[in-house]
Design a protein around this motif. Structure first.
Motif, PDB file in Angstrom:
ATOM      1  N   GLY A  25       0.834  -1.206   0.000  1.00  0.00           N
ATOM      2  CA  GLY A  25       0.000   0.000   0.000  1.00  0.00           C
ATOM      3  C   GLY A  25       0.860   1.244   0.000  1.00  0.00           C
ATOM      4  N   LEU A  26       1.190   1.736  -1.215  1.00  0.00           N
ATOM      5  CA  LEU A  26       2.015   2.958  -1.301  1.00  0.00           C
ATOM      6  C   LEU A  26       1.096   4.150  -1.547  1.00  0.00           C
ATOM      7  CD1 LEU A  26       5.027   1.544  -3.354  1.00  0.00           C
ATOM      8  CD2 LEU A  26       5.033   2.204  -0.951  1.00  0.00           C
ATOM      9  N   VAL A  29      -0.334   7.508   3.449  1.00  0.00           N
ATOM     10  CA  VAL A  29       0.493   7.319   4.655  1.00  0.00           C
ATOM     11  C   VAL A  29       1.905   6.902   4.259  1.00  0.00           C
ATOM     12  CG1 VAL A  29       0.827   5.852   6.684  1.00  0.00           C
ATOM     13  CG2 VAL A  29      -1.439   6.764   6.195  1.00  0.00           C
ATOM     14  N   PHE A  90      -2.085   0.055  -7.967  1.00  0.00           N
ATOM     15  CA  PHE A  90      -1.944   1.053  -9.027  1.00  0.00           C
ATOM     16  C   PHE A  90      -0.449   1.193  -9.321  1.00  0.00           C
ATOM     17  CE2 PHE A  90      -5.802   2.173  -6.683  1.00  0.00           C
ATOM     18  CZ  PHE A  90      -6.733   2.172  -7.712  1.00  0.00           C
ATOM     19  N   GLY A 124       0.385  -5.795  -6.667  1.00  0.00           N
ATOM     20  CA  GLY A 124      -0.268  -6.156  -5.410  1.00  0.00           C
ATOM     21  C   GLY A 124      -1.068  -7.453  -5.470  1.00  0.00           C
ATOM     22  N   PHE A 126      -4.549  -8.584  -4.567  1.00  0.00           N
ATOM     23  CA  PHE A 126      -5.766  -7.791  -4.328  1.00  0.00           C
ATOM     24  C   PHE A 126      -7.012  -8.562  -4.740  1.00  0.00           C
ATOM     25  CE2 PHE A 126      -8.847  -4.448  -5.725  1.00  0.00           C
ATOM     26  CZ  PHE A 126      -8.964  -3.795  -4.510  1.00  0.00           C
ATOM     27  N   TRP A 171       1.929  -3.034   6.960  1.00  0.00           N
ATOM     28  CA  TRP A 171       0.764  -2.954   6.072  1.00  0.00           C
ATOM     29  C   TRP A 171       0.203  -1.537   6.111  1.00  0.00           C
ATOM     30  CZ3 TRP A 171      -2.106  -5.260   2.344  1.00  0.00           C
ATOM     31  CH2 TRP A 171      -3.387  -4.753   2.119  1.00  0.00           C
ATOM     32  N   SER A 174      -5.243  -0.442   2.168  1.00  0.00           N
ATOM     33  CA  SER A 174      -6.584   0.041   2.536  1.00  0.00           C
ATOM     34  C   SER A 174      -7.257  -0.825   3.597  1.00  0.00           C
ATOM     35  CB  SER A 174      -7.471   0.053   1.297  1.00  0.00           C
ATOM     36  OG  SER A 174      -6.829   0.750   0.260  1.00  0.00           O
ATOM     37  N   THR A 175      -8.293  -0.241   4.187  1.00  0.00           N
ATOM     38  CA  THR A 175      -9.116  -0.974   5.157  1.00  0.00           C
ATOM     39  C   THR A 175      -9.998  -1.973   4.413  1.00  0.00           C
ATOM     40  OG1 THR A 175      -9.138   0.963   6.575  1.00  0.00           O
ATOM     41  CG2 THR A 175     -10.830  -0.686   6.992  1.00  0.00           C
ATOM     42  N   TYR A 208      -0.143 -11.049   2.827  1.00  0.00           N
ATOM     43  CA  TYR A 208       1.113 -10.296   3.025  1.00  0.00           C
ATOM     44  C   TYR A 208       1.703 -10.613   4.408  1.00  0.00           C
ATOM     45  CZ  TYR A 208       0.091  -7.110  -0.931  1.00  0.00           C
ATOM     46  OH  TYR A 208      -0.150  -6.564  -2.163  1.00  0.00           O
ATOM     47  N   ASP A 248      -4.354  -0.743  13.553  1.00  0.00           N
ATOM     48  CA  ASP A 248      -4.950   0.565  13.298  1.00  0.00           C
ATOM     49  C   ASP A 248      -4.247   1.694  14.056  1.00  0.00           C
ATOM     50  OD1 ASP A 248      -6.660   2.239  12.027  1.00  0.00           O
ATOM     51  OD2 ASP A 248      -8.426   1.793  13.235  1.00  0.00           O
ATOM     52  N   MET A 249      -3.436   2.418  13.341  1.00  0.00           N
ATOM     53  CA  MET A 249      -2.657   3.482  13.995  1.00  0.00           C
ATOM     54  C   MET A 249      -3.548   4.508  14.704  1.00  0.00           C
ATOM     55  SD  MET A 249       0.190   4.313  11.159  1.00  0.00           S
ATOM     56  CE  MET A 249      -1.030   4.498   9.894  1.00  0.00           C
ATOM     57  N   THR A 251      -4.190   7.958  15.430  1.00  0.00           N
ATOM     58  CA  THR A 251      -3.725   9.260  14.934  1.00  0.00           C
ATOM     59  C   THR A 251      -4.623  10.409  15.409  1.00  0.00           C
ATOM     60  OG1 THR A 251      -4.788   8.695  12.837  1.00  0.00           O
ATOM     61  CG2 THR A 251      -2.416   8.417  12.952  1.00  0.00           C
ATOM     62  N   ASN A 282      -9.752  11.860   1.245  1.00  0.00           N
ATOM     63  CA  ASN A 282      -8.658  11.127   0.594  1.00  0.00           C
ATOM     64  C   ASN A 282      -9.131   9.728   0.174  1.00  0.00           C
ATOM     65  OD1 ASN A 282      -8.759   9.794   3.021  1.00  0.00           O
ATOM     66  ND2 ASN A 282      -6.834  10.603   3.804  1.00  0.00           N
ATOM     67  N   LYS A 398      -4.935   1.955  17.732  1.00  0.00           N
ATOM     68  CA  LYS A 398      -6.310   2.135  18.230  1.00  0.00           C
ATOM     69  C   LYS A 398      -6.839   0.861  18.862  1.00  0.00           C
ATOM     70  CE  LYS A 398      -8.252   5.321  14.807  1.00  0.00           C
ATOM     71  NZ  LYS A 398      -7.458   5.134  13.595  1.00  0.00           N
TER      72      LYS A 398
HETATM   73  N1  LIG Z   1      -3.919   8.257   7.802  1.00  0.00           N
HETATM   74  C1  LIG Z   1      -4.129   7.930   9.051  1.00  0.00           C
HETATM   75  O1  LIG Z   1      -4.055   8.722   9.934  1.00  0.00           O
HETATM   76  C2  LIG Z   1      -4.457   6.512   9.384  1.00  0.00           C
HETATM   77  C3  LIG Z   1      -4.672   6.206  10.714  1.00  0.00           C
HETATM   78  C4  LIG Z   1      -4.948   4.908  11.080  1.00  0.00           C
HETATM   79  C5  LIG Z   1      -5.005   3.933  10.114  1.00  0.00           C
HETATM   80  N2  LIG Z   1      -4.828   4.245   8.811  1.00  0.00           N
HETATM   81  C6  LIG Z   1      -4.946   3.172   7.849  1.00  0.00           C
HETATM   82  O2  LIG Z   1      -3.780   3.117   7.058  1.00  0.00           O
HETATM   83  C7  LIG Z   1      -4.122   2.601   5.787  1.00  0.00           C
HETATM   84  C8  LIG Z   1      -3.542   3.513   4.716  1.00  0.00           C
HETATM   85  O3  LIG Z   1      -4.157   4.781   4.783  1.00  0.00           O
HETATM   86  P1  LIG Z   1      -3.902   5.854   3.635  1.00  0.00           P
HETATM   87  O4  LIG Z   1      -4.486   7.126   4.087  1.00  0.00           O
HETATM   88  O5  LIG Z   1      -2.496   5.813   3.173  1.00  0.00           O
HETATM   89  O6  LIG Z   1      -4.827   5.243   2.473  1.00  0.00           O
HETATM   90  P2  LIG Z   1      -4.604   5.352   0.907  1.00  0.00           P
HETATM   91  O7  LIG Z   1      -5.887   4.929   0.301  1.00  0.00           O
HETATM   92  O8  LIG Z   1      -4.023   6.652   0.500  1.00  0.00           O
HETATM   93  O9  LIG Z   1      -3.469   4.260   0.617  1.00  0.00           O
HETATM   94  C9  LIG Z   1      -3.709   2.883   0.653  1.00  0.00           C
HETATM   95  C10 LIG Z   1      -3.021   2.294  -0.557  1.00  0.00           C
HETATM   96  O10 LIG Z   1      -3.137   0.879  -0.473  1.00  0.00           O
HETATM   97  C11 LIG Z   1      -3.350   0.375  -1.769  1.00  0.00           C
HETATM   98  N3  LIG Z   1      -3.893  -0.954  -1.639  1.00  0.00           N
HETATM   99  C12 LIG Z   1      -5.143  -1.332  -1.281  1.00  0.00           C
HETATM  100  N4  LIG Z   1      -5.230  -2.673  -1.219  1.00  0.00           N
HETATM  101  C13 LIG Z   1      -3.994  -3.154  -1.541  1.00  0.00           C
HETATM  102  C14 LIG Z   1      -3.444  -4.448  -1.647  1.00  0.00           C
HETATM  103  N5  LIG Z   1      -4.198  -5.502  -1.415  1.00  0.00           N
HETATM  104  N6  LIG Z   1      -2.147  -4.572  -1.975  1.00  0.00           N
HETATM  105  C15 LIG Z   1      -1.373  -3.481  -2.205  1.00  0.00           C
HETATM  106  N7  LIG Z   1      -1.841  -2.222  -2.116  1.00  0.00           N
HETATM  107  C16 LIG Z   1      -3.125  -2.059  -1.800  1.00  0.00           C
HETATM  108  C17 LIG Z   1      -4.270   1.407  -2.405  1.00  0.00           C
HETATM  109  O11 LIG Z   1      -4.218   1.344  -3.804  1.00  0.00           O
HETATM  110  C18 LIG Z   1      -3.675   2.701  -1.869  1.00  0.00           C
HETATM  111  O12 LIG Z   1      -2.687   3.229  -2.732  1.00  0.00           O
HETATM  112  C19 LIG Z   1      -5.651   2.493   5.752  1.00  0.00           C
HETATM  113  O13 LIG Z   1      -6.028   1.169   6.038  1.00  0.00           O
HETATM  114  C20 LIG Z   1      -6.070   3.390   6.878  1.00  0.00           C
HETATM  115  O14 LIG Z   1      -7.307   3.025   7.446  1.00  0.00           O
HETATM  116  C21 LIG Z   1      -4.547   5.514   8.429  1.00  0.00           C
END
Ligand SMILES: NC(=O)c1ccc[n+]([C@@H]2O[C@H](COP(=O)([O-])OP(=O)(O)OC[C@H]3O[C@@H](n4cnc5c(N)ncnc54)[C@H](O)[C@@H]3O)[C@@H](O)[C@H]2O)c1
Length: 442
Positions: A25-26, A29, A90, A124, A126, A171, A174-175, A208, A248-249, A251, A282, A398
């Motif tokens: 997941g690039l 975050v 992507f 990925g 997926f 990891w 996505s959620t 993963y 789940d971070m 934040t 986002n 969390k």
């Molecule tokens: N931003 C925060 O403060 C925060 C806090 C707690 C938890 N999180 C969790 O962190 C994760 C990432 O958040 P984000 O804001 O970067 O989201 P984001 O949607 O910007 O990035 C997630 C990336 O993961 C990719 N992805 C999805 N499924 C995949 C797979 N199976 N294999 C490879 N890549 C895959 C997506 O294409 C996307 O580029 C989420 O699960 C989110 O709930 C974020």
């Protein structure tokens, strides 16, 4: 008062050579974290929010005045030794992805462009059944067992190509939709059979996690997905001597909850209701717009208050809390989430009071230093010979993963004490209980 720790310092291998950081997941975050580390190395920014880089730790008595920085106390990998890689569904490289995420200023990204362009995702693993609002086409094909094998191959190739001594995986994908534990999750034997039979109860994030843990690579789950929080992967982590952590971070809004709720409880102020609502625009927000993924997040966000306030011990104060959490996808807001909290409390004789919090936070800015700390602390744990669930890292989560039958500790300040005492324990320093009698008994 300082209490003698029970063990001598652990044998900790030195952090020599390159540490590869693998991120499934690039997205927002991950790229904010990677770009941030590169910017910090170039002197273009400071690692604010990172415990490993900025915080000190008190050692011994208060009168000893020994407070080194954590990074000078425990042997952590140097930022210059980090090498980044990962997977996405992507094809965008880290520069394109960071630009799309819109978290960091374009002027800063331009200065980091050569390094970020070089970090390209691997295909990925997926399946849309688990993340319904995304439809990427940069993916691997095969059944679950074949995909796990392909991920292990990717990991080995990355390690070789980048001449890494050690690896860590976080990891950051996505959620996924809400999942409950099934028989296939109960043991590693069942799980591996499930991979071979292509069981629908094994989600991509679990594959993963399996690949990393099987290879002995420390693994953390930054999302609320069930992922490595299943007996099968905990069992595997013990077999392969791998530290794991999740989930789940912690934040924005939940971070504030775990700061405020312990304060209310410390003063025995009652709580009648806590209404939390958010708008964010986002990709994470888009994913959470699907009820399946939202349910996973909601569970994670709701559990905090219950554990901190212990309504079973204080039914009059916390027995009837109306706790609601809402997340609304609202495109114009991008990554700059806005959160509102209305908190209905009561005090002496039951007189009601209210608190209102309007937090204009930046999700990924709060998350990036957590990813950095998890990378460095998990690598430390591995070199110190620790394996299985690392509860001392619950400070960052969390829904902290704990051993079966143990309730998680959510109070941020207890979590910080636990984290720091674990570092003291690792290094053979006295644990700090804050009793402090010795200053008065002399
Ligand atoms: N931003 C925060 O403060 C925060 C806090 C707690 C938890 N999180 C969790 O962190 C994760 C990432 O958040 P984000 O804001 O970067 O989201 P984001 O949607 O910007 O990035 C997630 C990336 O993961 C990719 N992805 C999805 N499924 C995949 C797979 N199976 N294999 C490879 N890549 C895959 C997506 O294409 C996307 O580029 C989420 O699960 C989110 O709930 C974020």
């Amino acid at each position: 008062m300082a209490e003698k720790s029970k063990t001598k310092n652990l044998e900790i291998e030195k952090p020599e050579g390159k540490l590869g950081v693998l991120l499934p997941g690039l997205g927002a975050v991950a790229t904010t974290f990677i770009a941030g580390v590169i910017a910090i190395k170039k002197g273009l920014g400071k690692p604010f929010g990172s415990i490993t880089q900025m915080q000190t730790i008190r050692l011994g008595k208060r009168t000893e005045k020994r407070t080194p920085k954590i990074k000078d106390f425990v042997p952590l990998a140097d930022l210059n030794e980090l090498v980044f890689g990962g997977w996405d569904i992507f094809k965008d490289d880290c520069y394109q992805s960071a630009k799309k995420a819109g978290v960091l200023d374009i002027n800063l990204l331009e200065k980091l462009k050569p390094e970020l362009k070089k970090i390209k995702p691997m295909r990925g693993v997926f399946n849309r059944d688990y993340v319904r609002n995304l439809d990427g086409d940069f993916i691997k094909w095969g059944n679950r067992w074949e995909m796990a094998k392909k991920l292990i191959e990717d990991i080995k190739n990355f390690k070789k190509k980048n001449k890494c001594q050690r690896l860590v995986m976080i990891w950051c994908g996505s959620t996924e939709v809400y999942m409950e534990r099934k028989a296939v999750h109960n043991s590693i034997k069942n799980f591996e059979e499930g991979l071979k039979k292509d069981s629908k109860f094994i989600s991509p994030s679990m594959i993963y996690a399996y690949a990393a843990i099987k290879e002995g690579i420390p693994f953390a789950n930054a999302s609320p997905n069930l992922c490595c929080d299943i007996p099968a992967l905990v069992e595997l982590s013990k077999i392969t001597k791998t530290p794991i952590a999740g989930k789940d971070m912690k934040t924005g809004q939940t971070l504030l909850k775990t700061i405020i709720a312990p304060g209310l409880k410390a003063r025995m102020l009652g709580l009648r209701g806590w209404f939390s609502t958010n708008i964010l625009g986002n990709r994470d927000g888009l994913v959470l717009d699907d009820p399946g993924s939202f349910k996973t997040k909601e569970k994670s966000k709701l559990s905090v208050l219950e554990y901190i306030l212990q309504p079973h011990l204080y039914p009059e104060l916390y027995g009837e809390i109306d706790h609601k959490v809402r997340i609304n996808y609202y495109l114009p807001r991008g990554d700059n989430k806005e959160a509102w909290d209305n908190i209905d409390i009561f005090g002496w004789l039951g007189y009601p009071m209210q608190m209102k919090i309007n937090f204009l936070c930046r999700d990924s800015i709060l998350a990036a230093p957590i990813v950095l700390d998890l990378v460095l602390f998990l690598d430390l744990a591995k070199r110190a010979g620790l394996s299985g669930i690392q509860e001392w890292l619950s400070f960052y989560f969390k829904s902290p993963q704990t051993v079966k039958g143990l309730y998680p500790e959510h109070d941020l300040f207890i979590q910080l004490t636990k984290l720091k005492n674990t570092l003291r324990w690792m290094m053979g320093e006295e644990l700090i209980t804050h009793l402090g009698r010795e200053y008065y008994d002399a």
